[in-house]
Design an enzyme around this catalytic site. Structure first.
Site, PDB file in Angstrom:
ATOM      1  N   CYS A 109       9.510 -10.117 -75.511  1.00 25.20           N
ATOM      2  CA  CYS A 109       8.423 -10.772 -76.257  1.00 25.20           C
ATOM      3  C   CYS A 109       7.323 -11.160 -75.262  1.00 25.20           C
ATOM      4  O   CYS A 109       7.591 -11.480 -74.109  1.00 25.20           O
ATOM      5  CB  CYS A 109       8.821 -12.035 -77.003  1.00 25.20           C
ATOM      6  SG  CYS A 109      10.165 -11.794 -78.157  1.00 25.20           S
TER       7      CYS A 109
ATOM      8  N   ARG B 243       6.254  -5.528 -73.913  1.00 23.11           N
ATOM      9  CA  ARG B 243       7.403  -6.433 -74.008  1.00 23.11           C
ATOM     10  C   ARG B 243       8.046  -6.425 -75.400  1.00 23.11           C
ATOM     11  O   ARG B 243       8.994  -7.169 -75.645  1.00 23.11           O
ATOM     12  CB  ARG B 243       6.973  -7.846 -73.649  1.00 23.11           C
ATOM     13  CG  ARG B 243       6.354  -7.966 -72.273  1.00 23.11           C
ATOM     14  CD  ARG B 243       5.876  -9.363 -72.022  1.00 23.11           C
ATOM     15  NE  ARG B 243       6.969 -10.211 -71.664  1.00 23.11           N
ATOM     16  CZ  ARG B 243       7.409 -10.424 -70.431  1.00 23.11           C
ATOM     17  NH1 ARG B 243       6.797  -9.844 -69.436  1.00 23.11           N
ATOM     18  NH2 ARG B 243       8.412 -11.195 -70.198  1.00 23.11           N
TER      19      ARG B 243
ATOM     20  N   TRP C  29       9.910  -8.779 -79.806  1.00 25.35           N
ATOM     21  CA  TRP C  29      11.017  -7.814 -79.806  1.00 25.35           C
ATOM     22  C   TRP C  29      12.160  -8.571 -80.443  1.00 25.35           C
ATOM     23  O   TRP C  29      12.696  -9.522 -79.874  1.00 25.35           O
ATOM     24  CB  TRP C  29      11.360  -7.387 -78.382  1.00 25.35           C
ATOM     25  CG  TRP C  29      12.272  -6.182 -78.350  1.00 25.35           C
ATOM     26  CD1 TRP C  29      11.892  -4.872 -78.463  1.00 25.35           C
ATOM     27  CD2 TRP C  29      13.693  -6.181 -78.211  1.00 25.35           C
ATOM     28  NE1 TRP C  29      12.995  -4.060 -78.406  1.00 25.35           N
ATOM     29  CE2 TRP C  29      14.119  -4.829 -78.248  1.00 25.35           C
ATOM     30  CE3 TRP C  29      14.660  -7.166 -78.068  1.00 25.35           C
ATOM     31  CZ2 TRP C  29      15.446  -4.451 -78.141  1.00 25.35           C
ATOM     32  CZ3 TRP C  29      15.993  -6.794 -77.956  1.00 25.35           C
ATOM     33  CH2 TRP C  29      16.377  -5.443 -77.990  1.00 25.35           C
TER      34      TRP C  29
ATOM     35  N   ASN D 100       9.311 -17.130 -76.188  1.00 28.63           N
ATOM     36  CA  ASN D 100       9.947 -15.971 -75.577  1.00 28.63           C
ATOM     37  C   ASN D 100      11.254 -16.458 -74.958  1.00 28.63           C
ATOM     38  O   ASN D 100      11.231 -17.293 -74.059  1.00 28.63           O
ATOM     39  CB  ASN D 100       9.013 -15.392 -74.502  1.00 28.63           C
ATOM     40  CG  ASN D 100       9.698 -14.395 -73.611  1.00 28.63           C
ATOM     41  OD1 ASN D 100      10.722 -13.832 -73.983  1.00 28.63           O
ATOM     42  ND2 ASN D 100       9.150 -14.170 -72.433  1.00 28.63           N
ATOM     43  N   GLY D 101      12.374 -15.967 -75.465  1.00 32.15           N
ATOM     44  CA  GLY D 101      13.661 -16.413 -74.935  1.00 32.15           C
ATOM     45  C   GLY D 101      14.669 -16.559 -76.057  1.00 32.15           C
ATOM     46  O   GLY D 101      14.421 -16.122 -77.183  1.00 32.15           O
TER      47      GLY D 101
ATOM     48  N   GLU E  43      17.796  12.848 -66.632  1.00 30.80           N
ATOM     49  CA  GLU E  43      16.489  12.228 -66.850  1.00 30.80           C
ATOM     50  C   GLU E  43      15.654  13.046 -67.842  1.00 30.80           C
ATOM     51  O   GLU E  43      15.001  12.496 -68.737  1.00 30.80           O
ATOM     52  CB  GLU E  43      15.752  12.083 -65.509  1.00 30.80           C
ATOM     53  CG  GLU E  43      14.319  11.581 -65.608  1.00 30.80           C
ATOM     54  CD  GLU E  43      14.175  10.203 -66.250  1.00 30.80           C
ATOM     55  OE1 GLU E  43      15.189   9.562 -66.533  1.00 30.80           O
ATOM     56  OE2 GLU E  43      13.031   9.782 -66.502  1.00 30.80           O
TER      57      GLU E  43
ATOM     58  N   LYS F  89      14.199  11.536 -71.303  1.00 31.89           N
ATOM     59  CA  LYS F  89      12.752  11.539 -71.548  1.00 31.89           C
ATOM     60  C   LYS F  89      12.455  12.165 -72.900  1.00 31.89           C
ATOM     61  O   LYS F  89      11.682  11.651 -73.682  1.00 31.89           O
ATOM     62  CB  LYS F  89      12.087  12.341 -70.422  1.00 31.89           C
ATOM     63  CG  LYS F  89      10.731  11.926 -70.015  1.00 31.89           C
ATOM     64  CD  LYS F  89      10.670  10.781 -69.048  1.00 31.89           C
ATOM     65  CE  LYS F  89      11.424   9.582 -69.477  1.00 31.89           C
ATOM     66  NZ  LYS F  89      11.585   8.546 -68.522  1.00 31.89           N
TER      67      LYS F  89
ATOM     68  N   GLU G  80      13.923   9.920 -75.940  1.00 29.55           N
ATOM     69  CA  GLU G  80      13.335   8.602 -76.198  1.00 29.55           C
ATOM     70  C   GLU G  80      11.948   8.691 -76.818  1.00 29.55           C
ATOM     71  O   GLU G  80      11.557   7.808 -77.564  1.00 29.55           O
ATOM     72  CB  GLU G  80      13.360   7.701 -74.959  1.00 29.55           C
ATOM     73  CG  GLU G  80      12.304   7.946 -73.925  1.00 29.55           C
ATOM     74  CD  GLU G  80      12.358   6.951 -72.765  1.00 29.55           C
ATOM     75  OE1 GLU G  80      12.454   5.753 -73.003  1.00 29.55           O
ATOM     76  OE2 GLU G  80      12.278   7.401 -71.608  1.00 29.55           O
TER      77      GLU G  80
ATOM     78  N   HIS H 210      34.097  23.170 -71.960  1.00 27.81           N
ATOM     79  CA  HIS H 210      35.251  22.320 -72.272  1.00 27.81           C
ATOM     80  C   HIS H 210      35.059  21.550 -73.572  1.00 27.81           C
ATOM     81  O   HIS H 210      35.634  20.487 -73.754  1.00 27.81           O
ATOM     82  CB  HIS H 210      35.544  21.387 -71.091  1.00 27.81           C
ATOM     83  CG  HIS H 210      35.919  22.138 -69.861  1.00 27.81           C
ATOM     84  ND1 HIS H 210      37.146  22.737 -69.692  1.00 27.81           N
ATOM     85  CD2 HIS H 210      35.185  22.468 -68.763  1.00 27.81           C
ATOM     86  CE1 HIS H 210      37.181  23.377 -68.534  1.00 27.81           C
ATOM     87  NE2 HIS H 210      35.991  23.230 -67.953  1.00 27.81           N
TER      88      HIS H 210
ATOM     89  N   LYS I 287       9.269  -1.948 -72.904  1.00 27.81           N
ATOM     90  CA  LYS I 287       9.172  -1.519 -71.503  1.00 27.81           C
ATOM     91  C   LYS I 287      10.160  -2.258 -70.607  1.00 27.81           C
ATOM     92  O   LYS I 287      10.795  -1.659 -69.751  1.00 27.81           O
ATOM     93  CB  LYS I 287       7.736  -1.740 -71.026  1.00 27.81           C
ATOM     94  CG  LYS I 287       7.469  -1.260 -69.610  1.00 27.81           C
ATOM     95  CD  LYS I 287       7.474   0.247 -69.522  1.00 27.81           C
ATOM     96  CE  LYS I 287       7.206   0.755 -68.119  1.00 27.81           C
ATOM     97  NZ  LYS I 287       7.671   2.146 -67.974  1.00 27.81           N
TER      98      LYS I 287
HETATM   99  O1  M6R Z   1      12.591  -1.661 -65.444  1.00 20.17           O
HETATM  100  P1  M6R Z   1      13.810  -0.831 -65.182  1.00 20.17           P
HETATM  101  O2  M6R Z   1      13.553   0.310 -64.279  1.00 20.17           O
HETATM  102  O3  M6R Z   1      14.981  -1.652 -64.709  1.00 20.17           O
HETATM  103  O4  M6R Z   1      14.204  -0.242 -66.577  1.00 20.17           O
HETATM  104  C1  M6R Z   1      15.377   0.505 -66.748  1.00 20.17           C
HETATM  105  C2  M6R Z   1      15.359   1.277 -68.042  1.00 20.17           C
HETATM  106  O5  M6R Z   1      15.255   0.402 -69.128  1.00 20.17           O
HETATM  107  C3  M6R Z   1      14.217   2.273 -68.109  1.00 20.17           C
HETATM  108  O6  M6R Z   1      14.254   3.170 -67.042  1.00 20.17           O
HETATM  109  C4  M6R Z   1      14.272   3.045 -69.434  1.00 20.17           C
HETATM  110  O7  M6R Z   1      15.405   3.855 -69.460  1.00 20.17           O
HETATM  111  C5  M6R Z   1      12.997   3.853 -69.644  1.00 20.17           C
HETATM  112  N1  M6R Z   1      12.507   3.633 -70.963  1.00 20.17           N
HETATM  113  C6  M6R Z   1      13.176   5.298 -69.511  1.00 20.17           C
HETATM  114  O8  M6R Z   1      11.976   5.976 -69.688  1.00 20.17           O
END
Ligand code: M6R
Length: 640
Positions: free
Chosen positions: A43, A68, A114, A138-139, A515, A519, A522, A538, A635
């Site tokens: 948040c 956030r 959030w 926030n919290g 990765e 990508k 998501e 397998h 994020k």
């Molecule tokens: O801020 P961080 O690098 O610790 O975040 C870790 C993951 O939440 C972050 O890499 C997430 O998987 C991304 N959305 C991937 O694009």
């Protein structure tokens, strides 16, 4: 429980640190720290008081804080002496569409949510009002049910499912007794257990009040007023002057002054900091999405990160990384993409440094039995430096007396502050939820660590080292070329409507597959799985049918033949194969090919990830997805 309550329920690490020196209680705190310590920083919150109309200021700040969370957004402002609240489900744009941006109000607060307590709807959206108190939060207030029951007995009524509305009621109750919000916040801090950053308006009062415990908060000074916010990006469009708040600090912002009180209600002065970074990150700079802009920044990010630690001499690496020689084992701990860089890091460090590396997802590591000892270095990787599970893993290692090192982007973030050693990547602000440039910069750091330890271990000789120096210097240009050399759109057009997409590779190419697959899924919402190429047969191969996309990565010469055999296995079952490679194949066992320049294996993954990032971007674009803010994500993942 006694310790927990005695320290106000807010068992932050500062409390752990302060009391850890007191011999007997030490063990008690150690035992509770993993289970009770929680950080809920998601948040974004903002408050503004000044000479300019507040709604555009609040909305601008919320847009900068949208990373956030974006389940709902709301503002409250004082108009003609009354507090008015506007809130809307979904992204800030939805709220903006309902607002009069020119409303005659100069004091206001705002929130982007959030969801944690209660679904993402208008009722649960902040601000919440109870009695005279309007508040954004926030919290998480852990004992909110207890407080709510008590307040209900006193006649308070609640409409939302949130803990925040309970905080508003509690503060209203205390304020009705004290007629002083600073004092009320102080008293509330003794009652509330959990984490909070509050920004508050009070009916009939022309000030903004704020306080925090375990959730971040800054106060900023502009030419036309004062701000409180969750984070620096919120205020960068208005000012670069800010102050950091400590737990339990209480702020009172008036039109012409800022008052800050500490946990004992003494008025205190804070050091003013000046943010010196660039504000360009906050704009898309002509690109359609932040993600695309950030992909395009990767040549510079690589250069900035590498040049900061490496001037082409072993001495420069020695300066930053010599302490690494003290360890015989490494545990890399992280989440999401940061975890994936750790998997690449494992291959590089094990290959070049001959040190065993264990890579673990932080949410597992923090609760598992760890076999680390004084010879182990725990490496935490995090772009934001605030990821709750990674932070908890760091604290666990510290409490157990293990040395920690953090690879972090955000300067001054919790993980950066608490680790024994910090290596900052130089990625600048990353706005898109899907990380690209921070991931690449983390790979650059692992390459430098492998280079340094490999040289020290004599696995890399003088000649190879000198050749590598040239490759490091040439790589930014190659990165740019790879970004521009775009034949990824045609491939994206062939796969964007598929239900599932597979990524396969062996060794470090498998690490990249992880990765690439994350990508893609998501941001495009297409189910995607990464597999070790040899493991498909397998079980998973039963999912391959005619036209199932399989993206096969092969950059490691030593594993190539094996990978090609695995590609042929899926091809024989009708898969549509995209071959991502740095070789020129002798036969055509694929449908489409993406060719990357062949460079030293220490650096190859940095180049190989680029087409895969762009492919995901284009698939998501073909699907009309909200690329920078994929659904359900944020994020910074600051909840467990
Ligand atoms: O801020 P961080 O690098 O610790 O975040 C870790 C993951 O939440 C972050 O890499 C997430 O998987 C991304 N959305 C991937 O694009």
């Amino acid at each position: 429980d006694v310790v927990y309550r005695k320290f106000g329920g807010c068992n932050t690490v500062s409390i752990i640190d302060r009391y850890i020196t007191k011999s007997k209680i030490n063990i008690v705190i150690k035992n509770i720290s993993h289970t009770l310590r929680k950080d809920f920083f998601m948040c974004g919150i903002i408050g503004y008081i000044g000479t300019k109309k507040c709604v555009p200021k609040l909305i601008g700040a919320l847009e900068a804080l949208e990373y956030r969370g974006y389940d709902s957004a709301g503002v409250a402002y004082i108009k003609n002496g009354n507090v008015e609240i506007k809130k809307e489900k979904g992204k800030i744009k939805n709220l903006k569409d309902t607002l009069d941006m020119d409303v005659d109000a100069y004091i206001g607060i705002g929130h982007t949510r959030w969801a944690t307590h209660g679904e993402a709807n208008n009722i649960n959206a902040h601000p919440h009002k109870n009695g005279k108190v309007t508040l954004v939060h926030n919290g998480i207030i852990e004992n909110y049910i207890e407080i709510k029951e008590d307040l209900k007995k006193k006649g308070y009524k609640f409409t939302s499912e949130t803990d925040t509305e309970v905080a508003a009621a509690l503060l209203d109750e205390l304020y009705s007794k004290n007629s002083d919000m600073v004092k009320s916040l102080h008293e509330a801090s003794k009652i509330i257990r959990g984490s909070y950053a509050f920004v508050i308006l009070v009916d009939g009062d022309d000030n903004i009040y704020a306080s925090r415990c375990a959730s971040p908060m800054i106060v900023a000074i502009g030419n036309d007023g004062y701000y409180v916010a969750s984070d620096v990006p919120a205020i960068l469009a208005y000012t670069n002057k800010y102050m950091l708040l400590n737990d339990y600090d209480i702020v009172k912002l008036s039109k012409d002054k800022i008052e800050i009180y500490d946990k004992d209600l003494n008025e205190i002065e804070k050091e003013i900091k000046f943010f010196e970074g660039s504000m360009d990150a906050a704009t898309k700079g002509g690109f359609e999405h932040f993600m695309l802009k950030e992909i395009n920044e990767q040549d510079k990010v690589f250069k900035d990160t590498v040049n900061y630690y490496f001037d082409g001499t072993i001495k420069s690496l020695e300066k930053s990384f010599s302490y690494l020689k003290n360890f015989k084992k490494i545990d890399i701990v992280a989440c999401g993409s940061a975890y994936h860089t750790g998997v690449v890091g494992k291959y590089l460090i094990e290959n070049y440094a001959n040190i065993p590396v264990n890579v673990e997802v932080a949410s597992e590591y923090r609760y598992k039995k760890c076999f680390y000892d004084k010879d182990t270095l725990v490496v935490l990787v995090s772009q934001s430096g605030e990821t709750a599970d990674t932070l908890a893993a760091l604290r666990k290692a510290k409490v157990d007396g293990i040395t920690t090192m953090a690879i972090v982007n955000v300067v001054g973030s919790s993980i950066a502050r608490e680790a024994d050693y910090v290596t900052y990547i130089k990625a600048g602000f990353e706005i898109a939820v899907a990380t690209t440039k921070a991931y690449l910069a983390q790979l650059a750091i692992f390459s430098l660590i492998a280079l340094y330890l490999g040289y020290e271990n004599k696995n890399i000789n003088e000649n190879e080292f000198n050749e590598l120096v040239k490759e490091y210097n040439n790589l930014p240009a190659l990165i740019k070329e790879t970004i521009n050399n775009d034949n990824y759109s045609t491939i994206a057009d062939k796969i964007y409507d598929k239900k599932q997409i597979f990524f396969i590779g062996r060794g470090i190419d498998y690490a990249l597959s992880l990765e690439a697959s994350l990508k893609l899924k998501e941001i495009s919402y297409i189910n995607s799985v990464a597999y070790q190429a040899g493991e498909l047969k397998h079980g998973t191969i039963s999912l391959i049918e005619k036209d199932t996309p399989v993206i096969a990565i092969s950059t490691d010469d030593s594993l190539r033949e094996k990978t090609i055999s695995n590609i042929k296995e899926v091809k024989a079952r009708g898969a549509y194969v995209v071959y991502v490679t740095n070789e020129t194949p002798q036969e055509k066992f694929y449908d489409d090919i993406i060719t990357i320049k062949k460079i030293h294996p220490i650096l190859e993954s940095i180049l190989t990830i680029i087409p895969l990032q762009l492919l995901s971007y284009k698939v998501a674009k073909d699907n009309g997805c909200d690329i920078d803010k994929p659904r359900n994500l944020a994020k910074s993942v600051t909840v467990e």
